[in-house]
Design a protein around this motif. Sequence first.
Motif, mmCIF file in Angstrom:
data_model
loop_
_atom_site.group_PDB
_atom_site.id
_atom_site.type_symbol
_atom_site.label_atom_id
_atom_site.label_comp_id
_atom_site.label_asym_id
_atom_site.label_seq_id
_atom_site.Cartn_x
_atom_site.Cartn_y
_atom_site.Cartn_z
ATOM 1 N N LYS A 192 -7.553 -5.747 0.302
ATOM 2 C CA LYS A 192 -8.852 -6.071 0.907
ATOM 3 C C LYS A 192 -9.309 -7.459 0.479
ATOM 4 O O LYS A 192 -9.842 -8.225 1.285
ATOM 5 N N ASP A 210 -15.862 2.352 -1.103
ATOM 6 C CA ASP A 210 -14.467 2.754 -0.971
ATOM 7 C C ASP A 210 -14.362 4.240 -0.699
ATOM 8 O O ASP A 210 -13.600 4.701 0.137
ATOM 9 N N ARG A 257 -4.784 -1.180 -2.398
ATOM 10 C CA ARG A 257 -5.770 -1.502 -1.361
ATOM 11 C C ARG A 257 -6.867 -2.447 -1.838
ATOM 12 O O ARG A 257 -7.409 -3.218 -1.047
ATOM 13 N N LEU A 300 1.045 3.933 -3.160
ATOM 14 C CA LEU A 300 0.203 5.047 -2.730
ATOM 15 C C LEU A 300 -1.250 4.599 -2.568
ATOM 16 O O LEU A 300 -2.171 5.297 -2.971
ATOM 17 N N THR A 301 -1.439 3.426 -2.011
ATOM 18 C CA THR A 301 -2.726 2.802 -1.667
ATOM 19 C C THR A 301 -3.533 2.313 -2.859
ATOM 20 O O THR A 301 -4.665 1.881 -2.687
ATOM 21 N N LEU A 318 2.898 8.945 13.492
ATOM 22 C CA LEU A 318 2.469 8.863 12.102
ATOM 23 C C LEU A 318 2.514 7.424 11.598
ATOM 24 O O LEU A 318 1.574 6.931 10.981
ATOM 25 N N PHE A 365 -0.231 5.426 13.093
ATOM 26 C CA PHE A 365 -1.515 5.744 12.490
ATOM 27 C C PHE A 365 -1.672 5.004 11.166
ATOM 28 O O PHE A 365 -2.721 4.450 10.864
ATOM 29 N N LEU A 366 -0.586 4.970 10.380
ATOM 30 C CA LEU A 366 -0.644 4.267 9.108
ATOM 31 C C LEU A 366 -0.839 2.773 9.309
ATOM 32 O O LEU A 366 -1.435 2.098 8.491
ATOM 33 N N GLU A 397 -15.545 4.931 2.869
ATOM 34 C CA GLU A 397 -14.946 4.143 3.951
ATOM 35 C C GLU A 397 -15.959 3.290 4.679
ATOM 36 O O GLU A 397 -15.905 3.140 5.892
ATOM 37 N N ASN A 431 0.832 -1.202 0.000
ATOM 38 C CA ASN A 431 0.000 0.000 0.000
ATOM 39 C C ASN A 431 0.862 1.245 0.000
ATOM 40 O O ASN A 431 0.581 2.231 -0.684
ATOM 41 N N LEU A 432 1.922 1.210 0.793
ATOM 42 C CA LEU A 432 2.810 2.364 0.878
ATOM 43 C C LEU A 432 3.458 2.624 -0.474
ATOM 44 O O LEU A 432 3.474 3.745 -0.964
ATOM 45 N N ARG A 437 -2.528 1.416 11.802
ATOM 46 C CA ARG A 437 -3.612 1.094 12.730
ATOM 47 C C ARG A 437 -4.463 -0.068 12.222
ATOM 48 O O ARG A 437 -4.937 -0.896 12.987
ATOM 49 N N ARG A 438 -4.606 -0.099 10.875
ATOM 50 C CA ARG A 438 -5.431 -1.165 10.319
ATOM 51 C C ARG A 438 -4.792 -2.514 10.587
ATOM 52 O O ARG A 438 -5.483 -3.495 10.835
#
Lengths: 367, 398
Positions: B36, B392, B32, B28-29, B339, B342-343, B395, B24-25, B345-346
């Motif tokens: 998923k 998407d 995703r 740039l997602t 930071l 936070f990235l 969210e 994802n990083l 957290r998922r």
Amino acid sequence: MTAALYPARYSDGRTATIRLVRAALNDSGLSVVDESGGLLDAWPLAEIRAVGLADSDGTLRLSRAGGDARLTVTNTDFDAQLRSLCPNLHRPIAPPHVRWRRIALWTGGTIASLATFFFIIVPIFAREVVRLTPPAVEARAGAWMSDYVINLMADTEAKRQGKAVCQRADGQAVLERLVFTLTTHAALSAPAVVQVVNSPIVNAFALPGARILIFRGLLEAAVHPNEVAGVLAHELGHAELRHPLQIAIEQSSGAFVIGLLFGDAVGFSVMGMTVSALLRGYYSRGMEMEADDRGMALMRASDFAVEPLAHFFTRLAQREKTLPGLFSVLSTHPDSGDRAARIRAMPREGSRAMTNSDWLALSSICR
Amino acid sequence: MHATLEYRPSGSLAKLLLKNAALNLITLTIYRFWAKTRVRQYFWHAVRLDGEPLEYTGLGRELLIGFLIVLAVLAPATLVWSTAQTLLHADPVGLGIAQFVYFFVVYILIHAATFRARRYRLSRTRWRGIRAGQDGSTWRYVRLCLLWGLASMATLGLAYPWMRIAQQRYLMNNTRFGDRPFSFGAPARPLLGSWLIVLVPTLLFYASLAGFFWGFWSIAPDDTEASKKYFTEAFSRRGGFLAAAAVFLVTLGVSWLWYRLAEFRYFAAHTHLGGIGIVSRARSLPILGRVILCLAALAGFVLLTSILLTLGIWLALSAFRGGVDAVAILPIALLLAGLISFLLRRFWWTLIVTTGVVRHICETLEISGIEELSSIAHTATPEQKYGEGLADSFEVAG
């Protein structure tokens, strides 16, 4: 060679019933037989696919490509045979040529349309909206914004004394005469309102509705009246072309749509902000050059010498902590050295913008 | 004959989630959609009914296409809306109308997204080769949510259980497995008791908030002295307003979880698939334990990362610039650690909470009349080709 028969679970895909069956695997294919030996199903090797994930013990669920029947065999020997005989075991159901090429095309198309959107559509849209916006609406937005900025940036002490805006009568009169001279040749949609903000920041900018804010710091940093006149002319250029409103629209739209793009991962809004900053730099540098050109035209039309302004930019270039190479793409203004050079390339005729006593009055407008 | 769902995951979820985070990083997602899909495959496969696991047959590219289609519509719409907001900023009436229109549209889109996402996921779920599905119309559902939403607002939230029942009824009665439809019917009143435990404190909180702002606005705007005094009093009295707000938020979280589980148990008990019934004995305490564990893990992670970052930066700077004050680095390291956390957290949430929730629900679910499952037959309905573009953008839970 008789293939070994392994116990298995089988559902035919027409109903959810599970039967206990036996499965055999050989070079010609997979066969499924029931208790009495009757053939229930036969799958060619090339069409056997694994479905879903493998269990922790390696058991795979099998299907015939695209079909609804399911077969499960829990036996390591069978698994080994499966892997050696079936070439397409882990191939996805859909034909392969659809996958990567189509995704690449889609991604390329998306990037192209996004680029078109941000670099062409958004500026055109913003310009059209600006053209259609009635000056009264723009003036109201500008009044609100300039009050907000003044409140935000003026010295606290000055605000407490009610002098967030410098308004000494003689200085204000000089300022208004200067504005009048310059705007004689400008096609403003509304009368210009110029205010001096009591703050040490060295800056000046234009807001929607021909509202211009000059900061006290800029007046103090100037050594020649034509420097102030030049900056004012530049801001009037922005106001005449209605840039401030256009920038406001472009940047807010850009920021929102970028938020959409990175929708799912809120954490990556850092990425979103970086992209926004890059866009902002791109949009505004073009406008700054237009304002420079227009400003110089106004100066020459009012018969003011432009060279002092070049000195001003050179001094600024030495003062400002110039952003290292790569970061200059973030800058909202073109390089000060470049701007100075462009001005020096212009004809040098012209007179002083105001008398010495007027200049003194203007410089002390904030006392 | 009774049966339970088994929770038997296979493969390493932690590795999968880390791989997803890294990809994802880098992309740039954009990754995703595939991330998923993989996670759903993992969880679907982990749930086993009568020995056979569920299958998730969705593809990443279907989610991508759904996203692109929605983007093509939402991008110009957002452009128009944000422009209206900029222009109308000075005009309170115009701005008010624009905001109202915005919330109205967002409300509709969120419910449409929920409906369509559920439909997509059900259509991509198979068990023993038989497909699940959801019929019904998006806009019927949205209209239902709109009307009940208004009723709920008008009754200060009292009508919420009735809204939930109406939604569940529409959704469940349109859900089927193979050729067999689900059925759901229940009165809403029994839920009201549980709901009040959430509603009453929430109303009290909003009332006190309103009182706070009312008091603030009645002070003259120029009177900075009085304003300051008002704020300091409000924040220092009885542990302060901030402390009260924090306590309230925590309590609200817990009571909300408790209500949702009560609702889930109630819904399950009144849902049938032909002659098959469901009973859930899920409780909130195990799930709450998982949430606390997750928060603790996050906190520990932030701490560890801060220490490592401080050390790393200090070493690097010392090598290049000579002695550097470690204390000065600490805030930067903390910010960076925050930071990164936070990235990620998922990652933590899925690893700790989602697995706990799925396991607990599975293990406390009892299904009766399971012999009927064998007679369910396959239907051939066309399935939607792509999915979840709206979900998407808004969210909606994935």
